[in-house]
Design a protein around this motif. Structure first.
Motif, PDB file in Angstrom:
ATOM      1  N   GLY A 147      72.436  47.063  23.522  1.00 56.23           N
ATOM      2  CA  GLY A 147      73.473  47.707  23.963  1.00 56.23           C
ATOM      3  C   GLY A 147      73.588  48.373  25.212  1.00 56.23           C
ATOM      4  N   ASN A 148      72.348  48.351  25.943  1.00 58.45           N
ATOM      5  CA  ASN A 148      72.193  48.882  27.162  1.00 58.45           C
ATOM      6  C   ASN A 148      71.809  48.174  28.430  1.00 58.45           C
ATOM      7  OD1 ASN A 148      72.839  51.345  28.570  1.00 58.45           O
ATOM      8  ND2 ASN A 148      70.762  52.154  28.687  1.00 58.45           N
ATOM      9  N   ILE A 149      71.964  46.684  28.323  1.00 59.58           N
ATOM     10  CA  ILE A 149      71.505  45.958  29.357  1.00 59.58           C
ATOM     11  C   ILE A 149      72.714  45.181  30.036  1.00 59.58           C
ATOM     12  CG2 ILE A 149      70.259  43.588  29.349  1.00 59.58           C
ATOM     13  CD1 ILE A 149      68.740  44.383  27.065  1.00 59.58           C
ATOM     14  N   ARG A 150      72.425  45.111  31.262  1.00 60.73           N
ATOM     15  CA  ARG A 150      73.419  44.556  32.131  1.00 60.73           C
ATOM     16  C   ARG A 150      72.980  43.032  32.372  1.00 60.73           C
ATOM     17  NH1 ARG A 150      73.706  44.146  38.014  1.00 60.73           N
ATOM     18  NH2 ARG A 150      75.899  43.934  38.718  1.00 60.73           N
ATOM     19  N   PHE A 151      74.040  42.251  31.891  1.00 63.20           N
ATOM     20  CA  PHE A 151      73.489  40.700  32.016  1.00 63.20           C
ATOM     21  C   PHE A 151      74.191  40.077  32.936  1.00 63.20           C
ATOM     22  CE2 PHE A 151      73.882  36.297  29.913  1.00 63.20           C
ATOM     23  CZ  PHE A 151      72.653  35.903  30.272  1.00 63.20           C
ATOM     24  N   VAL A 152      73.342  39.387  34.141  1.00 61.05           N
ATOM     25  CA  VAL A 152      74.067  38.359  35.159  1.00 61.05           C
ATOM     26  C   VAL A 152      73.724  37.023  34.950  1.00 61.05           C
ATOM     27  CG1 VAL A 152      74.166  38.171  37.686  1.00 61.05           C
ATOM     28  CG2 VAL A 152      73.808  40.530  36.723  1.00 61.05           C
ATOM     29  N   VAL A 153      74.643  36.129  34.735  1.00 61.14           N
ATOM     30  CA  VAL A 153      74.539  34.686  34.887  1.00 61.14           C
ATOM     31  C   VAL A 153      74.680  33.978  36.431  1.00 61.14           C
ATOM     32  CG1 VAL A 153      75.231  32.545  33.781  1.00 61.14           C
ATOM     33  CG2 VAL A 153      75.178  34.725  32.371  1.00 61.14           C
ATOM     34  N   LYS A 154      73.360  33.215  36.559  1.00 61.34           N
ATOM     35  CA  LYS A 154      73.339  32.398  37.832  1.00 61.34           C
ATOM     36  C   LYS A 154      73.695  30.989  37.416  1.00 61.34           C
ATOM     37  CE  LYS A 154      72.253  35.936  40.805  1.00 61.34           C
ATOM     38  NZ  LYS A 154      73.180  36.272  41.908  1.00 61.34           N
ATOM     39  N   GLU A 155      74.798  30.107  37.593  1.00 65.35           N
ATOM     40  CA  GLU A 155      74.885  28.824  37.441  1.00 65.35           C
ATOM     41  C   GLU A 155      73.971  28.196  38.491  1.00 65.35           C
ATOM     42  OE1 GLU A 155      76.534  27.650  35.206  1.00 65.35           O
ATOM     43  OE2 GLU A 155      78.059  29.493  34.784  1.00 65.35           O
ATOM     44  N   PHE A 156      72.797  27.381  37.637  1.00 63.09           N
ATOM     45  CA  PHE A 156      71.772  26.761  38.327  1.00 63.09           C
ATOM     46  C   PHE A 156      71.745  25.312  38.088  1.00 63.09           C
ATOM     47  CE2 PHE A 156      67.251  26.513  39.430  1.00 63.09           C
ATOM     48  CZ  PHE A 156      67.364  26.212  40.652  1.00 63.09           C
ATOM     49  N   PRO A 157      72.789  24.298  38.183  1.00 62.87           N
ATOM     50  CA  PRO A 157      72.601  23.267  37.565  1.00 62.87           C
ATOM     51  C   PRO A 157      71.624  21.986  38.383  1.00 62.87           C
ATOM     52  CG  PRO A 157      74.624  23.224  39.093  1.00 62.87           C
ATOM     53  CD  PRO A 157      73.855  24.431  39.053  1.00 62.87           C
ATOM     54  N   ILE A 158      70.631  21.730  37.637  1.00 59.41           N
ATOM     55  CA  ILE A 158      69.559  21.076  38.263  1.00 59.41           C
ATOM     56  C   ILE A 158      69.308  19.903  37.494  1.00 59.41           C
ATOM     57  CG2 ILE A 158      68.579  23.126  39.401  1.00 59.41           C
ATOM     58  CD1 ILE A 158      66.478  23.184  37.145  1.00 59.41           C
TER      59      ILE A 158
ATOM     60  N   VAL B  42      79.274  39.068  35.096  1.00 59.36           N
ATOM     61  CA  VAL B  42      78.459  40.022  34.686  1.00 59.36           C
ATOM     62  C   VAL B  42      78.857  40.376  33.030  1.00 59.36           C
ATOM     63  CG1 VAL B  42      77.625  42.582  34.832  1.00 59.36           C
ATOM     64  CG2 VAL B  42      78.037  41.157  36.909  1.00 59.36           C
ATOM     65  N   GLY B  43      77.892  40.304  32.415  1.00 59.11           N
ATOM     66  CA  GLY B  43      78.211  40.638  30.564  1.00 59.11           C
ATOM     67  C   GLY B  43      77.588  41.805  30.291  1.00 59.11           C
ATOM     68  N   GLY B  44      77.272  41.862  28.944  1.00 54.62           N
ATOM     69  CA  GLY B  44      76.559  42.849  28.320  1.00 54.62           C
ATOM     70  C   GLY B  44      77.268  44.305  28.628  1.00 54.62           C
ATOM     71  N   ASN B  45      76.363  45.180  28.951  1.00 51.46           N
ATOM     72  CA  ASN B  45      76.821  46.481  29.343  1.00 51.46           C
ATOM     73  C   ASN B  45      76.940  46.765  30.719  1.00 51.46           C
ATOM     74  OD1 ASN B  45      77.369  49.204  29.937  1.00 51.46           O
ATOM     75  ND2 ASN B  45      75.773  50.214  28.465  1.00 51.46           N
ATOM     76  N   PRO B  46      77.879  46.605  31.581  1.00 47.14           N
ATOM     77  CA  PRO B  46      77.862  46.705  33.096  1.00 47.14           C
ATOM     78  C   PRO B  46      77.235  47.528  33.679  1.00 47.14           C
ATOM     79  CG  PRO B  46      80.025  45.795  32.146  1.00 47.14           C
ATOM     80  CD  PRO B  46      79.337  46.456  31.130  1.00 47.14           C
ATOM     81  N   GLN B  47      77.280  49.025  32.829  1.00 45.15           N
ATOM     82  CA  GLN B  47      76.596  50.169  33.239  1.00 45.15           C
ATOM     83  C   GLN B  47      75.065  50.319  32.644  1.00 45.15           C
ATOM     84  OE1 GLN B  47      78.408  51.599  35.602  1.00 45.15           O
ATOM     85  NE2 GLN B  47      79.881  50.084  35.076  1.00 45.15           N
ATOM     86  N   GLY B  48      74.525  49.141  32.211  1.00 48.58           N
ATOM     87  CA  GLY B  48      73.348  49.252  31.513  1.00 48.58           C
ATOM     88  C   GLY B  48      72.192  49.782  32.377  1.00 48.58           C
ATOM     89  N   ASP B  49      71.062  50.246  31.781  1.00 51.53           N
ATOM     90  CA  ASP B  49      69.875  50.875  32.462  1.00 51.53           C
ATOM     91  C   ASP B  49      69.065  49.692  32.938  1.00 51.53           C
ATOM     92  OD1 ASP B  49      68.961  50.250  30.071  1.00 51.53           O
ATOM     93  OD2 ASP B  49      67.705  52.326  30.008  1.00 51.53           O
ATOM     94  N   VAL B  50      69.132  48.465  32.457  1.00 49.76           N
ATOM     95  CA  VAL B  50      68.313  47.432  32.846  1.00 49.76           C
ATOM     96  C   VAL B  50      69.155  46.262  32.874  1.00 49.76           C
ATOM     97  CG1 VAL B  50      66.319  45.844  32.015  1.00 49.76           C
ATOM     98  CG2 VAL B  50      66.119  48.314  31.511  1.00 49.76           C
ATOM     99  N   THR B  51      69.064  45.663  34.224  1.00 50.18           N
ATOM    100  CA  THR B  51      69.524  44.308  34.414  1.00 50.18           C
ATOM    101  C   THR B  51      68.837  43.155  33.959  1.00 50.18           C
ATOM    102  OG1 THR B  51      71.044  45.396  36.226  1.00 50.18           O
ATOM    103  CG2 THR B  51      71.036  42.837  35.865  1.00 50.18           C
ATOM    104  N   ILE B  52      69.327  42.164  33.322  1.00 49.13           N
ATOM    105  CA  ILE B  52      68.768  40.900  33.072  1.00 49.13           C
ATOM    106  C   ILE B  52      69.480  39.680  33.871  1.00 49.13           C
ATOM    107  CG2 ILE B  52      68.141  38.847  31.582  1.00 49.13           C
ATOM    108  CD1 ILE B  52      67.612  41.016  29.479  1.00 49.13           C
ATOM    109  N   VAL B  53      69.042  39.011  34.865  1.00 51.18           N
ATOM    110  CA  VAL B  53      69.733  37.922  35.549  1.00 51.18           C
ATOM    111  C   VAL B  53      69.044  36.451  35.080  1.00 51.18           C
ATOM    112  CG1 VAL B  53      70.029  36.738  37.613  1.00 51.18           C
ATOM    113  CG2 VAL B  53      69.821  39.273  37.726  1.00 51.18           C
TER     114      VAL B  53
END
Length: 246
Positions: free
Chosen positions: A122-133, A86-97
């Motif tokens: 500055g107010n986005i929570r960012f989640v990375v899903k490793e998806f090697p295809i 989880v990157g960006g702002n972990p307390q952000g009001d919008v999450t991007i995966v």
């Protein structure tokens, strides 16, 4: 549009209203009706454009609703799976995966756009899903990244994620070892962890989640309650984030 077309066909065929029930028509009436439709559409081709546009609008709305349902159903695995970085702002009001692959050209193209979005908002929570295809090199890179997170922690993962997104050339065990050494990480420990079940479980969970979400390519984004399949420029992502806040 429907009322205009309906009235026009009646006038052109001289049929009573009930006769537009195709099942009640004689063969001659059906032939006359078909000719009337053909004549009308040739004379007013804009009707077809309007109909196609309306169909596309309905399909898009249905797909958006289906995506929203998928996101709601899989919310825990998307936003709080316990293993994704989880990157960006972990307390952000919008999450991007983001579902991403380090050998994906469009993932690399999206990478600076996403970074700019995170830094300027500055107010986005960012989640990375490793998806090697995209083959063996994709899987090696993803396994390495997950191993770094598990062995060396989130800060090391963030650096390695950036390195792999900026990497050009073949991804091999040797190149990954050199990367680990450059970052002063324990290369031997990482090479060992890459093939262990802890890493495999993360990738397996991501594959299963992507399958449930109908995601077959990269990059793919979940932005709040909306799905974005494929690359999008910064402005479009900003608009989607703003829409989620509204």
């Amino acid at each position: 549009m429907k009322r205009t077309l309906f009235a026009a066909l009646l006038a052109m065929t001289a049929l009573p209203v009930h006769a537009l029930d195709l099942s009640a028509m004689t063969d001659a009436e059906k032939a006359a009706f078909g000719e009337a439709v053909k004549e009308y559409l040739f004379a007013h081709p804009e009707v077809l454009v309007e109909a196609i546009n309306k169909l596309e609008e309905r399909q898009a709305a249905a797909e958006a609703q289906n995506d929203a349902t998928l996101i709601q159903t899989n919310a825990k695995d998307l936003f709080e799976d316990g293993h994704s970085w989880v990157g960006g702002n972990p307390q952000g009001d919008v999450t991007i995966v983001e579902f991403t692959d380090y050998k994906c050209t469009y993932c690399k193209k999206a990478y600076p756009e996403v970074n700019t979005l995170l830094k300027t908002d500055g107010n986005i929570r960012f989640v990375v899903k490793e998806f090697p295809i995209l083959g063996r090199q994709s899987e090696l890179a993803a396994r390495f990244a997950v191993a770094v997170q598990q062995v060396a922690g989130d800060a090391a993962y963030a650096q390695v994620h950036d390195d792999l997104m900026n990497f050009r050339g073949d991804i091999t065990l040797d190149s990954l070892k050199r990367l680990a050494e450059t970052r002063k990480l324990d290369a031997d420990a990482l090479m060992k962890r890459m093939n262990e079940e802890e890493v495999t479980n993360v990738l397996r969970a991501n594959y299963k989640l992507a399958e449930r979400m109908g995601i077959a390519g990269t990059p793919a984004f979940v932005i709040g309650g909306e799905m974005l399949r494929g690359y999008a420029p910064l402005q479009q992502m900003q608009q989607i984030v703003a829409g989620q806040r509204d």
